[in-house]
Design a protein around this motif. Structure first.
Motif, PDB file in Angstrom:
ATOM      1  N   GLY A 184      -1.889  -1.906  21.533  1.00 30.09           N
ATOM      2  CA  GLY A 184      -1.404  -3.465  21.384  1.00 30.09           C
ATOM      3  C   GLY A 184      -1.916  -4.306  20.508  1.00 30.09           C
ATOM      4  N   ARG A 185      -2.837  -3.785  19.651  1.00 26.75           N
ATOM      5  CA  ARG A 185      -3.557  -4.580  18.777  1.00 26.75           C
ATOM      6  C   ARG A 185      -2.666  -5.322  18.133  1.00 26.75           C
ATOM      7  NH1 ARG A 185      -8.227  -2.923  14.678  1.00 26.75           N
ATOM      8  NH2 ARG A 185      -6.782  -2.785  12.967  1.00 26.75           N
ATOM      9  N   LYS A 186      -1.744  -5.070  17.448  1.00 34.17           N
ATOM     10  CA  LYS A 186      -0.821  -5.466  16.436  1.00 34.17           C
ATOM     11  C   LYS A 186      -0.214  -6.627  17.127  1.00 34.17           C
ATOM     12  CE  LYS A 186       0.702  -4.024  12.232  1.00 34.17           C
ATOM     13  NZ  LYS A 186       1.475  -2.584  11.714  1.00 34.17           N
ATOM     14  N   THR A 187       0.689  -6.454  18.292  1.00 35.70           N
ATOM     15  CA  THR A 187       1.370  -7.197  19.260  1.00 35.70           C
ATOM     16  C   THR A 187       0.710  -8.425  19.472  1.00 35.70           C
ATOM     17  OG1 THR A 187       2.310  -5.311  20.134  1.00 35.70           O
ATOM     18  CG2 THR A 187       3.144  -7.293  20.928  1.00 35.70           C
ATOM     19  N   LEU A 188      -0.418  -8.156  20.175  1.00 32.65           N
ATOM     20  CA  LEU A 188      -1.372  -9.216  20.526  1.00 32.65           C
ATOM     21  C   LEU A 188      -1.797 -10.208  19.524  1.00 32.65           C
ATOM     22  CD1 LEU A 188      -3.859  -7.686  23.308  1.00 32.65           C
ATOM     23  CD2 LEU A 188      -1.819  -9.153  23.629  1.00 32.65           C
ATOM     24  N   PHE A 189      -2.070  -9.550  18.226  1.00 33.72           N
ATOM     25  CA  PHE A 189      -2.340 -10.390  17.202  1.00 33.72           C
ATOM     26  C   PHE A 189      -1.260 -11.315  16.637  1.00 33.72           C
ATOM     27  CE2 PHE A 189      -3.891 -11.407  12.908  1.00 33.72           C
ATOM     28  CZ  PHE A 189      -5.031 -12.080  13.108  1.00 33.72           C
TER      29      PHE A 189
END
Lengths: 276, 305
Positions: free
Chosen positions: A104-109
């Protein structure tokens, strides 16, 4: 021939610099000068830049006319807490976004970045209703919550951390340092320019914030210096000398923080890629 | 059989490691993200909902559908605020951009006292708005201020009434905004200029390019990402203008400098609160900002390379 041309362009450059300095500086010079004058002398023309009999009492009276000490204390308290929380939580989160692999790194960012384009003013009304329903009206907690968790801080720190070689982190991992250790012992010490940049921004924004305190802090003993000064201007609009003395006082802390950190500043903006 | 078991043991260990890795990462993000969710994301979501309701903060919320938006069309204050905000942005964005670029070009030269001038140029941006607005109001005071005194000395018969004049109020706010904010964009441009490869200039000079050609064909194209960033930031900042207006003109005279955020503030926090209606104005602001940012994004990726 070439030399002459060179000299002319130099003259032009210095002339432009002086003009720029003049435009920037004149309002501040006028403020300082007026802060030491009697009301009747503030608007004499031609402007008397250095008052004949400086009226230092302006700087004493302003503390008596309004509870300036309370305002200053409140503002310092808020600014220090917000700046500390902002730096701590942003650099913490930024480390994960820049150097850790996780789901979920991308989504959160993206959730963070998308909100940078949304003006706070677009959701200040529901936010106000939410915070007042928690009885946070007229509390400093409201202002702290409002300011301390910005997406901007995370973005700025992440951009900087990405320029730190990943091999440094890996070497530290092999040496048995935990991720928290890497953040504290490697990333933080390396990120001085970014931290200074964020510190200047957060300090200045919190110190100078107007609309937030205007909405939330209506009780006099909770007010910040900006609201207090504005209130004074509204009530005593013809106390020119006192208004200017208060204005000078409101500028000093920001001036100190800015001057002591400014050498990191352009560097910080350059390396964090704030330039886009 | 034995082999398969070993593999699944191995799998489990790997899985545990991934979970642990994720948890550690989340623990880094959590302090900021929880605060961010509660204070920013939740109200943002509510802002979308609230725009379709009527609410005074006391009685039951009432669903209106598009009622608030229909009301916007008849609201003359809203119309004035909308037009004023566009006018303000349309002037402030390019003017600030040109001034800040000029300042950055100047301060990127090898001149004496460069750091002093840089600090000076940035200072209005960090200076307290209340304080500098107070000085600005004194300096531009129509009857006693030094600016008009000087103008009348120079023989100008009816010097402008600045913040108090219907036609000059917006100009006064814009001048103030440009003066206050150009230092910030100057620093961003400065960072952009320092990122330009010097060899490009040397190569162009070898080809006999003059100063203007260097600027036109090396500096400007190389600065395109910076300019894009500056324009987006400036546009967002201009559309949400409030503080400057509040302190220089209080939205007046009449509705001459009323802006969208000023209207939101008035509807929500002055007199009897109209939270739903205020939110619908805020939603218009949001859509406007997002649309313009998106167009700028398209434009920048379309023309680059």
């Amino acid at each position: 021939m070439k030399k002459k041309k060179f000299r002319i362009s130099r003259i032009f450059i210095y002339a432009a610099l002086i003009l720029m300095a003049f435009i920037t500086l004149v309002p501040f010079a006028w403020m300082l000068s007026a802060s030491l004058k009697m009301n009747k002398d503030v608007f004499t023309f031609p402007v008397q830049w250095i008052p004949e009999n400086p009226r230092w009492e302006n700087y004493v009276e302003i503390w008596q006319k309004i509870p300036l000490l309370t305002f200053v204390k409140n503002t310092f308290k808020l600014t220090i807490i917000v700046t500390f929380l902002q730096l701590l939580t942003s650099s913490f989160a930024a480390y994960a976004f820049a150097k850790l692999e996780f789901k979920g790194r991308k989504t959160l960012f993206i959730a963070y970045i998308a909100t940078i384009a949304v003006p706070w003013q677009a959701y200040m009304v529901p936010q106000y209703m939410m915070l007042t329903s928690w009885n946070l009206r007229n509390t400093h907690t409201a202002i702290i919550l409002l300011q301390a968790f910005s997406a901007f801080g995370v973005f700025l720190m992440k951009q900087f951390y990405e320029n730190v070689p990943t091999s440094l982190c890996e070497a530290a991992r092999i040496d048995g340092l935990s991720e928290y250790g890497i953040w504290a012992k490697i990333m933080l010490p390396l990120s001085r320019p970014a931290v200074s940049t964020l510190l200047i921004f957060t300090f200045v924004n919190t110190w100078n914030d107007f609309l937030g305190p205007l909405i939330y802090l209506t009780a006099e003993r909770k007010k910040t210096i900006q609201i207090g000064l504005r209130m004074f201007i509204g009530q005593y609009s013809s106390e020119y000398g006192l208004i200017m003395a208060g204005s000078v006082l409101a500028l000093i802390p920001v001036l100190i923080v800015f001057l002591s950190l400014q050498k990191y500043f352009v560097q910080g903006i350059a390396t964090t890629g704030l330039k886009g | 059989m034995n082999h398969g078991k070993a593999l699944s043991e191995h799998d489990k260990a790997a899985r545990r490691r991934t979970i642990k890795k994720n948890l550690i990462a989340y623990s880094f993000i959590a302090p900021n993200f929880i605060g961010f969710c509660v204070i920013t994301l939740v109200p943002m979501f509510f802002a979308l909902v609230l725009a379709f309701f009527e609410w005074d903060g006391v009685h039951q919320m009432q669903f209106l559908g598009f009622g608030n938006f229909r009301r916007l069309f008849q609201d003359r204050m809203f119309k004035a605020a909308f037009v004023n905000t566009i006018v303000y942005s349309a002037v402030t964005v390019p003017v600030t951009m040109v001034f800040s670029l000029a300042m950055a070009l100047l301060l990127n030269q090898n001149v004496k006292g460069r750091n002093f001038f840089r600090t000076l140029g940035f200072f209005p941006y960090v200076a307290s708005l209340v304080a500098v607005a107070a000085v600005w109001n004194f300096i531009f005071n129509p009857s006693m201020g030094p600016v008009n005194m000087m103008l009348s000395r120079l023989g100008v018969e009816n010097p402008p009434r600045w913040a108090a004049g219907k036609n000059t109020a917006m100009l006064t706010v814009i001048m103030f905004s440009v003066w206050k904010n150009m230092g910030y964009y100057m620093v961003i441009y400065l960072a952009g200029l320092q990122g330009i490869n010097q060899e490009l200039y040397e190569a162009a000079q070898l080809d006999g390019a003059n100063t203007w050609q260097l600027f036109r064909h090396v500096t400007l194209p190389q600065l395109r990402p910076t300019t894009f960033f500056v324009v987006v930031m400036l546009t967002i900042a201009s559309f949400k203008v409030y503080d400057q207006v509040y302190m220089i003109t209080e939205g007046g005279p009449g509705t001459a400098t009323l802006t969208l955020v000023y209207h939101v503030y008035n509807e929500a926090f002055v007199g009897s609160p109209e939270f739903g209606y205020a939110s619908s104005i805020a939603l218009v602001l949001l859509v406007l900002v997002l649309a313009i940012t998106m167009v700028q994004f398209r434009g920048s990726t379309g023309t680059a390379e």
